[in-house]
Motif scaffolding. Structure first.
Motif, short mmCIF file in Angstrom:
data_model
loop_
_atom_site.label_atom_id
_atom_site.label_comp_id
_atom_site.label_asym_id
_atom_site.label_seq_id
_atom_site.Cartn_x
_atom_site.Cartn_y
_atom_site.Cartn_z
N THR A 335 47.99 27.30 37.50
CA THR A 335 48.03 28.47 36.61
C THR A 335 46.63 28.98 36.32
O THR A 335 46.38 30.20 36.33
CB THR A 335 48.75 28.10 35.30
N ASN A 336 45.72 28.02 36.04
CA ASN A 336 44.33 28.42 35.80
C ASN A 336 43.74 29.12 37.02
O ASN A 336 43.00 30.11 36.90
CB ASN A 336 43.49 27.20 35.43
N HIS A 337 44.08 28.56 38.20
CA HIS A 337 43.58 29.17 39.43
C HIS A 337 44.13 30.59 39.60
O HIS A 337 43.40 31.52 39.98
CB HIS A 337 43.96 28.30 40.63
N GLN A 338 45.45 30.70 39.31
CA GLN A 338 46.05 32.03 39.40
C GLN A 338 45.44 33.00 38.39
O GLN A 338 45.23 34.18 38.70
CB GLN A 338 47.56 31.92 39.18
N LEU A 339 45.16 32.45 37.18
CA LEU A 339 44.51 33.29 36.17
C LEU A 339 43.12 33.72 36.63
O LEU A 339 42.72 34.87 36.43
CB LEU A 339 44.43 32.54 34.84
N GLU A 340 42.40 32.76 37.25
CA GLU A 340 41.07 33.12 37.76
C GLU A 340 41.19 34.18 38.85
O GLU A 340 40.40 35.13 38.90
CB GLU A 340 40.38 31.87 38.31
N GLN A 341 42.21 33.98 39.76
CA GLN A 341 42.40 34.98 40.81
C GLN A 341 42.79 36.34 40.21
O GLN A 341 42.30 37.39 40.65
CB GLN A 341 43.50 34.51 41.77
N ALA A 342 43.68 36.26 39.18
CA ALA A 342 44.09 37.52 38.54
C ALA A 342 42.91 38.20 37.87
O ALA A 342 42.75 39.43 37.92
CB ALA A 342 45.20 37.24 37.52
N GLN A 343 42.08 37.34 37.23
CA GLN A 343 40.90 37.89 36.57
C GLN A 343 39.96 38.52 37.60
O GLN A 343 39.41 39.62 37.39
CB GLN A 343 40.17 36.79 35.80
N THR A 344 39.78 37.80 38.74
CA THR A 344 38.92 38.34 39.80
C THR A 344 39.50 39.63 40.36
O THR A 344 38.79 40.62 40.60
CB THR A 344 38.78 37.30 40.91
N GLU A 345 40.86 39.59 40.57
CA GLU A 345 41.51 40.78 41.11
C GLU A 345 41.43 41.95 40.12
O GLU A 345 41.26 43.11 40.51
CB GLU A 345 42.97 40.45 41.44
N LEU A 346 41.58 41.57 38.82
CA LEU A 346 41.49 42.61 37.79
C LEU A 346 40.09 43.23 37.79
O LEU A 346 39.94 44.46 37.69
CB LEU A 346 41.82 42.01 36.42
N ALA A 347 39.08 42.36 37.88
CA ALA A 347 37.71 42.87 37.93
C ALA A 347 37.50 43.73 39.16
O ALA A 347 36.85 44.80 39.12
CB ALA A 347 36.72 41.71 37.92
N ARG A 348 38.10 43.23 40.30
CA ARG A 348 37.97 44.01 41.54
C ARG A 348 38.68 45.36 41.41
O ARG A 348 38.16 46.39 41.83
CB ARG A 348 38.55 43.20 42.69
N THR A 349 39.90 45.28 40.81
CA THR A 349 40.66 46.52 40.64
C THR A 349 39.91 47.49 39.74
O THR A 349 39.86 48.71 39.99
CB THR A 349 42.04 46.20 40.04
N ALA A 350 39.33 46.93 38.66
CA ALA A 350 38.56 47.78 37.75
C ALA A 350 37.37 48.40 38.47
O ALA A 350 37.03 49.58 38.28
CB ALA A 350 38.11 46.96 36.54
N LYS A 351 36.74 47.54 39.31
CA LYS A 351 35.58 48.04 40.06
C LYS A 351 36.00 49.15 41.02
O LYS A 351 35.34 50.18 41.14
CB LYS A 351 34.94 46.89 40.83
#
Length: 574
Positions: A335-351
């Protein structure tokens, strides 16, 4: 890390302490079982020895009792007293005694005068006959001549056979002269029966000398030390013939314990009805040890199995609890890994979103000036204002470069496109090659393209798919354009439901960079001024939008990118 080490050490100490407690429990239970089993079987064997002793004692009493009355009856028969008085023998007396001994199954019946001389005997005329022998030295004769009924055990002086003698006094004429009549009981059959039994049994007289025994080597041996005077008196009476009365190695340890010739026995003792004899039954102590060890081993194994099973169940519960905890930990980690991926994806999406807004603004602001610049440049060339062909080509290249950059920005400004149709992969690759044909020819690059044997059809947006393939192919072209023997390869490998497109080059490689780093917008391995680092990011987004993925290959030289895209399926919307 230190906390983990401490927990491991504490767990190890706990396991060792639990194991110690379990081993101690099994050991104590086994010792208790041994003590209890030993006490029980010792009691059981002692009772069994007592019961067996009673049987052998009854056997001995019955053997000695069965003819005790006969000497009394014969001593009062006038025919024998008349023989003593007249000193003249009835010619039928020996025959009569023979018939009596045969009927009674006695070894001998014989009549002695007052001096102990045998006047008549049932074995007259037989080898080792008692007739004419003098037994005045025998204690049973002396006691009977004194007027007392007497019995006695001895080895026969004439026959050499052990026997039990019973004697009665014979009187006549106011008891002025006496004689003695005696019988000899043959106890050899009883001795043989004891020898044939698988038991250890002895009969001892009042002097503790063995007179009957299941082990013939023990016969006529004292089980306790004889006083010198007593021993000499027995030897003088020749009660046991030539036997030397060698003591048997017998140590009476208690009332029910004895060690005979180094072997421990449980003993049971009973007194006979005759001559103060005693019967001793011996049961090997080894039986108790054997039964105790067998029972201890059995119950000890059961206890160990029960404790082991309980330990297994406990360990199993701990293992299941640990497994559940481990699953929770793994799930939490995932779950933490998925959260990290989601966070990374969110940052990427925001970027990318910010990039889209920026791209839209840049495209709008630069589109018209670039078009105007191209128109002015064309007019200048037509009007002859630019006289240098080199300058004209350079300016046209700059315009084309600026248009290419704005085209890349348009994808981020537009976002994903849902309009997808049935596209032939070969057409998309052909278009990408055409767009880069001038660059490939200028750099003298060898393009190795192996098309699929049969058509490969995809559900895709043709323009965007061409743009993604063009960007990947352009990266490969830029990677090899300064090499002596530049080479770029395109390989198509259809599979079950998917197709893999391998785009490789023999350039300098990726310097250990990961695909994630390469996919970041504005990240570029090219020299400054050559691209903006958006090609791979745009290609990645387009491939993802088409349900595929982009991975790195395992090229030993240069770099290899692998595009996986789903094939067109019957029933897909057109």
């Amino acid at each position: 890390m230190a906390t983990d080490i401490n927990i491991d050490r504490a767990s190890g100490r706990m396991r060792k302490s639990v194991l110690g407690v379990l081993l101690a429990t099994v050991a104590l239970a086994t010792v208790a079982t041994f003590i209890g089993a030993h006490w029980y079987f010792e009691k059981l064997e002692t009772k069994a020895a007592s019961n067996q002793m009673v049987l052998y004692l009854r056997m001995l009493n019955e053997t000695l009792r069965q003819h005790q009355h006969l000497p009394f009856v014969l001593a009062r028969d006038p025919r024998y007293s008349d023989t003593l008085r007249s000193r003249s023998l009835d010619p039928d007396i020996n025959a009569r005694l023979l018939r009596l001994s045969q009927e009674a199954k006695l070894e001998a019946i014989y009549l002695m005068d007052a001096k102990g001389v045998v006047l008549a005997a049932s074995n007259a005329g037989q080898p080792n006959s008692f007739l004419g022998e003098n037994y005045g030295f025998r204690p049973y004769f002396k006691d009977a001549l004194a007027g007392r009924r007497s019995d006695y055990f001895a080895i026969g002086a004439t026959s050499g056979r052990p026997g039990y003698f019973v004697a009665e006094p014979v009187t006549y004429g106011a008891e002025t002269q006496r004689g003695v009549i005696a019988i000899k009981l043959d106890i050899s059959e009883l001795q043989k029966s004891w020898e044939n039994d698988r038991e250890t049994i002895v009969a001892v007289n009042k002097d503790n000398i063995i007179v009957l025994a299941s082990n013939p080597d023990w016969l006529y041996r004292p089980i306790s030390e004889l006083a010198p005077a007593k021993r000499q008196a027995i030897l003088d009476s020749r009660q046991f013939g030539a036997e030397r009365l060698t003591p048997l190695d017998w140590a009476q340890q208690s009332e029910t314990r004895a060690a005979v010739e180094g072997v421990s026995y449980i003993t049971a003792k009973g007194r006979a009805d005759w001559r103060d004899w005693s019967v001793l039954y011996l049961r090997p102590q080894a039986l108790v040890r054997h039964q105790t060890l067998l029972t201890t081993g059995l119950f000890g194994s059961i206890i160990a199995l029960l404790v082991g099973f309980a330990t297994y169940l406990r360990s199993r519960r701990i293992e299941l609890a640990y497994a559940a905890s481990e699953r929770q930990r793994i799930a939490l980690t995932e779950t933490n890994h998925q959260l990290e991926q989601a966070q990374t994806e969110l940052a990427r999406t925001a970027k990318l979103s910010a990039l889209g807004h920026f791209a839209a603004s840049v495209t709008h602001e630069l589109g018209q000036p670039i078009s105007a610049f191209r128109n002015h440049l064309a007019a200048a060339e037509i009007g002859g204002e630019i006289t240098s062909p080199t300058t004209a080509r350079s300016l046209n290249k700059l315009v084309e470069r600026m248009e290419a950059i704005t085209k890349q920005f348009r994808y981020f400004a537009r976002g994903g496109v849902d309009t997808k149709t049935r596209v032939d992969l070969a057409d998309a690759i052909s278009e990408a090659k055409n767009l880069l044909s001038a660059e490939i020819a200028t750099a003298n690059i060898t393009l190795r393209y192996v098309p699929a044997v049969s058509p490969v059809e995809l559900r895709a947006n043709k323009v965007l798919l061409e743009q993604a393939l063009t960007n990947l192919l352009r990266n490969a072209v830029h990677a090899v354009e300064n090499l002596a023997n530049p080479e770029v390869g395109i390989d198509i490998i259809p599979g079950a439901g998917t197709v893999k497109i391998h785009i490789s080059d023999n350039g300098a490689g990726l310097d250990g960079l990961s695909l994630k780093e390469l996919q970041e917008p504005f990240f570029s391995t090219k020299p400054s001024g050559v691209g903006m680092g958006l090609g791979l990011a745009i290609a990645t987004e387009i491939i993802r939008d088409h349900g595929g993925d982009l991975t790195l290959g395992t090229a030993t030289e240069g770099a290899e990118f692998i595009v996986s895209l789903p094939l067109w399926q019957d029933g897909d919307p057109v």
